[in-house]
Write a protein that holds these residues in place. Structure first.
Motif, PDB file in Angstrom:
ATOM      1  N   THR A  89      27.853 -25.678  28.050  1.00 17.88           N
ATOM      2  CA  THR A  89      27.070 -24.479  27.774  1.00 17.88           C
ATOM      3  C   THR A  89      28.050 -23.395  27.370  1.00 17.88           C
ATOM      4  OG1 THR A  89      25.398 -25.104  29.401  1.00 17.88           O
ATOM      5  CG2 THR A  89      25.498 -22.783  28.754  1.00 17.88           C
ATOM      6  N   VAL A  90      27.831 -22.781  26.208  1.00 22.21           N
ATOM      7  CA  VAL A  90      28.789 -21.812  25.673  1.00 22.21           C
ATOM      8  C   VAL A  90      28.100 -20.471  25.429  1.00 22.21           C
ATOM      9  CG1 VAL A  90      30.412 -21.294  23.816  1.00 22.21           C
ATOM     10  CG2 VAL A  90      30.044 -23.671  24.523  1.00 22.21           C
ATOM     11  N   ASP A  91      28.675 -19.418  25.990  1.00 26.17           N
ATOM     12  CA  ASP A  91      28.307 -18.048  25.642  1.00 26.17           C
ATOM     13  C   ASP A  91      29.402 -17.547  24.717  1.00 26.17           C
ATOM     14  OD1 ASP A  91      26.073 -18.075  27.235  1.00 26.17           O
ATOM     15  OD2 ASP A  91      26.935 -16.871  28.843  1.00 26.17           O
ATOM     16  N   SER A  92      29.081 -17.392  23.449  1.00 22.35           N
ATOM     17  CA  SER A  92      30.105 -16.956  22.499  1.00 22.35           C
ATOM     18  C   SER A  92      29.892 -15.489  22.156  1.00 22.35           C
ATOM     19  CB  SER A  92      30.087 -17.816  21.236  1.00 22.35           C
ATOM     20  OG  SER A  92      28.853 -17.704  20.572  1.00 22.35           O
ATOM     21  N   VAL A  93      30.987 -14.742  22.143  1.00 21.85           N
ATOM     22  CA  VAL A  93      30.950 -13.314  21.832  1.00 21.85           C
ATOM     23  C   VAL A  93      32.046 -13.008  20.823  1.00 21.85           C
ATOM     24  CG1 VAL A  93      29.941 -12.659  24.054  1.00 21.85           C
ATOM     25  CG2 VAL A  93      32.413 -12.740  23.810  1.00 21.85           C
ATOM     26  N   TYR A  94      31.904 -11.855  20.154  1.00 24.43           N
ATOM     27  CA  TYR A  94      32.792 -11.518  19.046  1.00 24.43           C
ATOM     28  C   TYR A  94      33.721 -10.345  19.334  1.00 24.43           C
ATOM     29  CZ  TYR A  94      29.699 -14.671  16.601  1.00 24.43           C
ATOM     30  OH  TYR A  94      28.991 -15.772  16.241  1.00 24.43           O
ATOM     31  N   ASP A  95      33.500  -9.630  20.431  1.00 25.66           N
ATOM     32  CA  ASP A  95      34.414  -8.535  20.774  1.00 25.66           C
ATOM     33  C   ASP A  95      34.562  -8.433  22.281  1.00 25.66           C
ATOM     34  OD1 ASP A  95      32.640  -6.352  21.950  1.00 25.66           O
ATOM     35  OD2 ASP A  95      31.684  -6.578  20.004  1.00 25.66           O
ATOM     36  N   GLY A  96      35.619  -7.750  22.687  1.00 27.57           N
ATOM     37  CA  GLY A  96      35.951  -7.656  24.105  1.00 27.57           C
ATOM     38  C   GLY A  96      34.924  -6.924  24.944  1.00 27.57           C
ATOM     39  N   TYR A  97      34.245  -5.941  24.358  1.00 33.98           N
ATOM     40  CA  TYR A  97      33.228  -5.209  25.127  1.00 33.98           C
ATOM     41  C   TYR A  97      32.053  -6.112  25.484  1.00 33.98           C
ATOM     42  CZ  TYR A  97      35.789  -1.014  23.776  1.00 33.98           C
ATOM     43  OH  TYR A  97      36.765  -0.075  23.579  1.00 33.98           O
ATOM     44  N   GLU A  98      31.641  -6.931  24.528  1.00 37.48           N
ATOM     45  CA  GLU A  98      30.557  -7.869  24.788  1.00 37.48           C
ATOM     46  C   GLU A  98      30.986  -8.905  25.837  1.00 37.48           C
ATOM     47  OE1 GLU A  98      27.371 -10.615  22.307  1.00 37.48           O
ATOM     48  OE2 GLU A  98      29.070  -9.713  21.246  1.00 37.48           O
ATOM     49  N   ALA A  99      32.244  -9.332  25.750  1.00 37.78           N
ATOM     50  CA  ALA A  99      32.764 -10.281  26.734  1.00 37.78           C
ATOM     51  C   ALA A  99      32.777  -9.660  28.135  1.00 37.78           C
ATOM     52  CB  ALA A  99      34.165 -10.736  26.341  1.00 37.78           C
ATOM     53  N   GLN A 100      33.164  -8.397  28.222  1.00 37.68           N
ATOM     54  CA  GLN A 100      33.137  -7.697  29.515  1.00 37.68           C
ATOM     55  C   GLN A 100      31.743  -7.716  30.110  1.00 37.68           C
ATOM     56  OE1 GLN A 100      34.693  -3.764  28.635  1.00 37.68           O
ATOM     57  NE2 GLN A 100      36.319  -4.059  30.117  1.00 37.68           N
ATOM     58  N   ASP A 101      30.756  -7.396  29.286  1.00 36.32           N
ATOM     59  CA  ASP A 101      29.368  -7.401  29.765  1.00 36.32           C
ATOM     60  C   ASP A 101      28.983  -8.772  30.295  1.00 36.32           C
ATOM     61  OD1 ASP A 101      29.108  -4.738  29.036  1.00 36.32           O
ATOM     62  OD2 ASP A 101      28.052  -5.187  27.146  1.00 36.32           O
ATOM     63  N   ARG A 102      29.332  -9.810  29.565  1.00 38.71           N
ATOM     64  CA  ARG A 102      28.985 -11.168  29.989  1.00 38.71           C
ATOM     65  C   ARG A 102      29.674 -11.542  31.297  1.00 38.71           C
ATOM     66  NH1 ARG A 102      26.640 -14.397  25.813  1.00 38.71           N
ATOM     67  NH2 ARG A 102      25.567 -12.891  24.502  1.00 38.71           N
ATOM     68  N   LEU A 103      30.913 -11.099  31.470  1.00 43.12           N
ATOM     69  CA  LEU A 103      31.641 -11.405  32.708  1.00 43.12           C
ATOM     70  C   LEU A 103      30.955 -10.821  33.930  1.00 43.12           C
ATOM     71  CD1 LEU A 103      35.440 -11.070  31.932  1.00 43.12           C
ATOM     72  CD2 LEU A 103      34.224 -13.082  32.737  1.00 43.12           C
ATOM     73  N   TYR A 104      30.339  -9.669  33.763  1.00 40.66           N
ATOM     74  CA  TYR A 104      29.673  -9.037  34.897  1.00 40.66           C
ATOM     75  C   TYR A 104      28.258  -9.559  35.100  1.00 40.66           C
ATOM     76  CZ  TYR A 104      33.710  -6.123  35.338  1.00 40.66           C
ATOM     77  OH  TYR A 104      34.994  -5.713  35.533  1.00 40.66           O
ATOM     78  N   GLU A 105      27.727 -10.266  34.098  1.00 46.25           N
ATOM     79  CA  GLU A 105      26.375 -10.827  34.206  1.00 46.25           C
ATOM     80  C   GLU A 105      26.377 -12.265  34.717  1.00 46.25           C
ATOM     81  OE1 GLU A 105      24.945 -10.507  30.224  1.00 46.25           O
ATOM     82  OE2 GLU A 105      24.755  -8.323  30.313  1.00 46.25           O
TER      83      GLU A 105
END
Length: 84
Positions: free
Chosen positions: A29-45
């Motif tokens: 299962t892959v959550d792919s993101v394109y910038d660090g801010y989006e990745a930060q959000d995903r890490l906290y979710e």
């Protein structure tokens, strides 16, 4: 058994799609993101089994994101990379 969940941070759209397709074909299962801010959000979710982080990305870079992830989950495996 549940699928391993991977967070992929890659700002190159073609490379992001290629890596995501490959990993999903391998039953991850892959959550792919394109910038660090989006990745930060995903890490906290969500919690991830593996972080695949491009070092040089818009917003928050892979090194900073890894530091934040280590503070939240001390044992999350990671792979940092840079393709020029």
């Amino acid at each position: 058994m549940s699928k391993a969940k991977i967070l992929l941070l890659e700002d190159d759209a073609n490379l992001n799609d290629t890596i995501t397709d490959f990993l999903e074909d391998e039953d991850y299962t892959v959550d792919s993101v394109y910038d660090g801010y989006e990745a930060q959000d995903r890490l906290y979710e969500s919690k991830y089994d593996l972080l695949l982080l491009d070092v040089n990305t818009p917003g928050v870079d892979g090194f900073t994101l890894l530091k934040e992830a280590r503070e939240k989950w001390s044992s999350c495996p990671f792979y940092l990379y840079h393709i020029s």
